[in-house]
Design an enzyme around this catalytic site. Structure first.
Site, PDB file in Angstrom:
ATOM      1  N   ASP A 201       0.859  -1.186   0.000  1.00  0.00           N
ATOM      2  CA  ASP A 201       0.000   0.000   0.000  1.00  0.00           C
ATOM      3  C   ASP A 201       0.895   1.235   0.000  1.00  0.00           C
ATOM      4  O   ASP A 201       2.102   1.146   0.269  1.00  0.00           O
ATOM      5  CB  ASP A 201      -0.913   0.010   1.233  1.00  0.00           C
ATOM      6  CG  ASP A 201      -1.839   1.230   1.276  1.00  0.00           C
ATOM      7  OD1 ASP A 201      -2.285   1.673   0.200  1.00  0.00           O
ATOM      8  OD2 ASP A 201      -2.098   1.734   2.375  1.00  0.00           O
TER       9      ASP A 201
ATOM     10  N   THR B  60      -7.968   2.556   1.449  1.00  0.00           N
ATOM     11  CA  THR B  60      -7.769   1.583   2.526  1.00  0.00           C
ATOM     12  C   THR B  60      -7.274   2.219   3.823  1.00  0.00           C
ATOM     13  O   THR B  60      -7.304   1.582   4.878  1.00  0.00           O
ATOM     14  CB  THR B  60      -6.800   0.460   2.096  1.00  0.00           C
ATOM     15  OG1 THR B  60      -5.569   1.044   1.626  1.00  0.00           O
ATOM     16  CG2 THR B  60      -7.418  -0.381   0.993  1.00  0.00           C
ATOM     17  N   HIS B  61      -6.836   3.469   3.783  1.00  0.00           N
ATOM     18  CA  HIS B  61      -6.514   4.178   5.026  1.00  0.00           C
ATOM     19  C   HIS B  61      -7.780   4.525   5.813  1.00  0.00           C
ATOM     20  O   HIS B  61      -7.749   4.602   7.049  1.00  0.00           O
ATOM     21  CB  HIS B  61      -5.777   5.496   4.719  1.00  0.00           C
ATOM     22  CG  HIS B  61      -4.326   5.358   4.399  1.00  0.00           C
ATOM     23  ND1 HIS B  61      -3.873   4.880   3.203  1.00  0.00           N
ATOM     24  CD2 HIS B  61      -3.214   5.671   5.125  1.00  0.00           C
ATOM     25  CE1 HIS B  61      -2.554   4.886   3.194  1.00  0.00           C
ATOM     26  NE2 HIS B  61      -2.125   5.370   4.348  1.00  0.00           N
TER      27      HIS B  61
ATOM     28  N   CYS C 287      -4.362  -0.820  -2.112  1.00  0.00           N
ATOM     29  CA  CYS C 287      -4.410   0.629  -2.325  1.00  0.00           C
ATOM     30  C   CYS C 287      -5.360   0.882  -3.482  1.00  0.00           C
ATOM     31  O   CYS C 287      -5.150   0.350  -4.581  1.00  0.00           O
ATOM     32  CB  CYS C 287      -3.010   1.144  -2.659  1.00  0.00           C
ATOM     33  SG  CYS C 287      -2.937   2.873  -3.167  1.00  0.00           S
ATOM     34  N   ASN C 288      -6.399   1.659  -3.240  1.00  0.00           N
ATOM     35  CA  ASN C 288      -7.368   1.932  -4.298  1.00  0.00           C
ATOM     36  C   ASN C 288      -6.720   2.626  -5.494  1.00  0.00           C
ATOM     37  O   ASN C 288      -6.984   2.293  -6.649  1.00  0.00           O
ATOM     38  CB  ASN C 288      -8.498   2.817  -3.758  1.00  0.00           C
ATOM     39  CG  ASN C 288      -9.305   2.125  -2.687  1.00  0.00           C
ATOM     40  OD1 ASN C 288      -8.853   2.004  -1.552  1.00  0.00           O
ATOM     41  ND2 ASN C 288     -10.487   1.661  -3.032  1.00  0.00           N
ATOM     42  N   THR C 289      -5.856   3.603  -5.219  1.00  0.00           N
ATOM     43  CA  THR C 289      -5.226   4.365  -6.301  1.00  0.00           C
ATOM     44  C   THR C 289      -4.300   3.492  -7.132  1.00  0.00           C
ATOM     45  O   THR C 289      -4.300   3.573  -8.366  1.00  0.00           O
ATOM     46  CB  THR C 289      -4.447   5.567  -5.725  1.00  0.00           C
ATOM     47  OG1 THR C 289      -5.350   6.397  -5.004  1.00  0.00           O
ATOM     48  CG2 THR C 289      -3.794   6.368  -6.828  1.00  0.00           C
TER      49      THR C 289
ATOM     50  N   TYR D  50      -0.379   8.159  -2.625  1.00  0.00           N
ATOM     51  CA  TYR D  50      -0.300   7.928  -4.069  1.00  0.00           C
ATOM     52  C   TYR D  50      -1.369   8.745  -4.807  1.00  0.00           C
ATOM     53  O   TYR D  50      -1.236   9.033  -5.983  1.00  0.00           O
ATOM     54  CB  TYR D  50      -0.528   6.460  -4.391  1.00  0.00           C
ATOM     55  CG  TYR D  50       0.637   5.531  -4.131  1.00  0.00           C
ATOM     56  CD1 TYR D  50       1.802   5.958  -3.500  1.00  0.00           C
ATOM     57  CD2 TYR D  50       0.561   4.197  -4.524  1.00  0.00           C
ATOM     58  CE1 TYR D  50       2.846   5.084  -3.264  1.00  0.00           C
ATOM     59  CE2 TYR D  50       1.610   3.322  -4.304  1.00  0.00           C
ATOM     60  CZ  TYR D  50       2.752   3.757  -3.672  1.00  0.00           C
ATOM     61  OH  TYR D  50       3.787   2.890  -3.442  1.00  0.00           O
ATOM     62  N   GLY D  51      -2.450   9.071  -4.104  1.00  0.00           N
ATOM     63  CA  GLY D  51      -3.638   9.623  -4.748  1.00  0.00           C
ATOM     64  C   GLY D  51      -3.442  10.942  -5.467  1.00  0.00           C
ATOM     65  O   GLY D  51      -4.249  11.317  -6.309  1.00  0.00           O
TER      66      GLY D  51
END
Length: 259
Positions: free
Chosen positions: A9, A183-184, A72-74, A41-42
Site C-alpha cells: 500500500d 484503505t486508510h 491501495c485503491n489508487t 499515491y492519490g
C-alpha cells in the site's frame, strides 16, 4: 516455510485489508510493504503510481510471494492491469464498494470519500456506471486525510475539522451510505461514527477482499496447508511506530526497510 501472500500500500492504510485477510486465512504467512515515504499515491501522476507499484511488486516477488494484494485503491485503479499482464502471480485489487452501496441505499444517494487518483480513474467511473444506475453518487476527495493517518493523528482536531468539511455537503444531499474509497479510511470509522447520523451506513472493501483472496488461492491450489501460527512480516520506509500501533500484534515483525 509456506510461500507468503504479499501486500503493498502507499502506507499503513492497507493494514485494514491485512487484518481481514489474517482473520479469514489464519494460517497464511504474509509480507506487507508500507510505502509511507511516498504517501499518498492519490495525488501523483499515473506514471509515478505505476513505477511505485512495479517497485513494490518486484520486491515482494523477490521474497517469494505467491500472490499480491494491491491494498491501495489508487494503485489498483492505475496499475493493476499492467501488473497482471507482466507478472506470473495472481493479483487482488481494491476498488470502492459502489455495488453494495447501490444495493443498500434507500435514498438513492451514496457518498464516496476517496483520493483524487481513485476518483479520476476510468475504473472508478466504469464501476459507478455499471452498478449505480439510477443512483446519485456524490464524490469527495479526502485531501489531507492520508497524511494525518500516516502521522498517527486519527483522533486529532485537524482530522475532525477536515471530515466535517468533507461530509457536510453529502449530508445536505441526504446520503444514507458512505463508501470509504481508500484503505486508510477504515481507521477513521470511530471518528466518522461521531460525526454521521446513525442512519448512515459506512461501507468499506476489507471483508470482500479477504473473501476474494481466499477464493483465488483456492482456485489456484495455493492455500496454505499449515496448522501452526503464521509468520507476519511488515516493512515500512517511514515511522515504524505508527505501523506497530495499527497492527497491534506482538508476534508480528515490523522493521524499517529503505525501499
Amino acid at each position: 516455510m509456506a510461500k507468503p501472500i504479499g501486500i503493498f500500500d502507499s502506507g499503513v492504510g492497507g493494514t485494514s485489508i491485512w487484518k481481514e485477510v489474517a482473520k479469514m486465512l489464519p494460517y497464511e504467512n504474509t509480507i506487507y510493504l508500507a510505502d509511507s515515504a511516498n504517501a499518498p499515491y492519490g495525488e501523483k501522476p499515473k506514471e509515478e503510481i505505476l513505477r511505485l507499484s512495479i517497485k513494490n511488486t518486484e520486491l515482494l516477488l523477490d521474497r517469494g510471494c505467491k500472490m499480491i494484494i494491491v491494498a491501495c485503491n489508487t494503485a489498483t485503479t492505475n496499475a493493476i492491469d499492467y501488473l497482471r499482464s507482466h507478472y506470473p502471480v495472481p493479483f487482488i485489487g481494491i476498488e470502492p464498494a459502489i455495488k453494495p452501496a447501490a444495493l443498500h441505499t434507500k435514498t438513492k444517494k451514496v457518498g464516496v470519500l476517496a483520493t483524487k487518483g481513485t476518483l479520476s480513474s476510468s475504473l472508478f467511473h466504469n464501476t459507478s456506471k455499471l452498478f449505480a444506475e439510477g443512483i446519485t453518487v456524490l464524490e469527495q476527495e479526502g485531501k489531507g486525510l492520508v497524511e494525518l493517518i500516516e502521522a498517527g493523528k486519527v483522533q486529532s482536531p485537524e482530522m475532525k475539522k477536515l471530515l466535517n468539511e468533507f461530509l457536510q455537503p453529502m449530508l445536505e444531499q441526504n446520503i444514507d451510505c458512505l463508501v470509504l474509497g481508500c484503505t486508510h479510511y477504515p481507521y477513521l470509522i470511530p471518528v466518522l461514527k461521531d460525526i454521521l447520523p446513525q442512519n448512515i451506513t459506512i461501507i468499506d472493501s476489507g471483508e470482500a477482499v479477504a473473501r476474494q483472496t481466499k477464493a483465488i488461492l483456492d482456485r489456484n491450489n495455493l492455500l496454505s496447508t499449515a496448522t501452526h501460527r503464521p509468520e507476519y512480516i511488515f516493512h515500512t520506509n517511514a515511522n515504524v511506530e505508527v505501523l506497530k500501533d495499527l497492527i497491534d500484534r506482538p508476534a508480528a515483525q515490523v522493521t524499517y526497510l529503505d525501499f
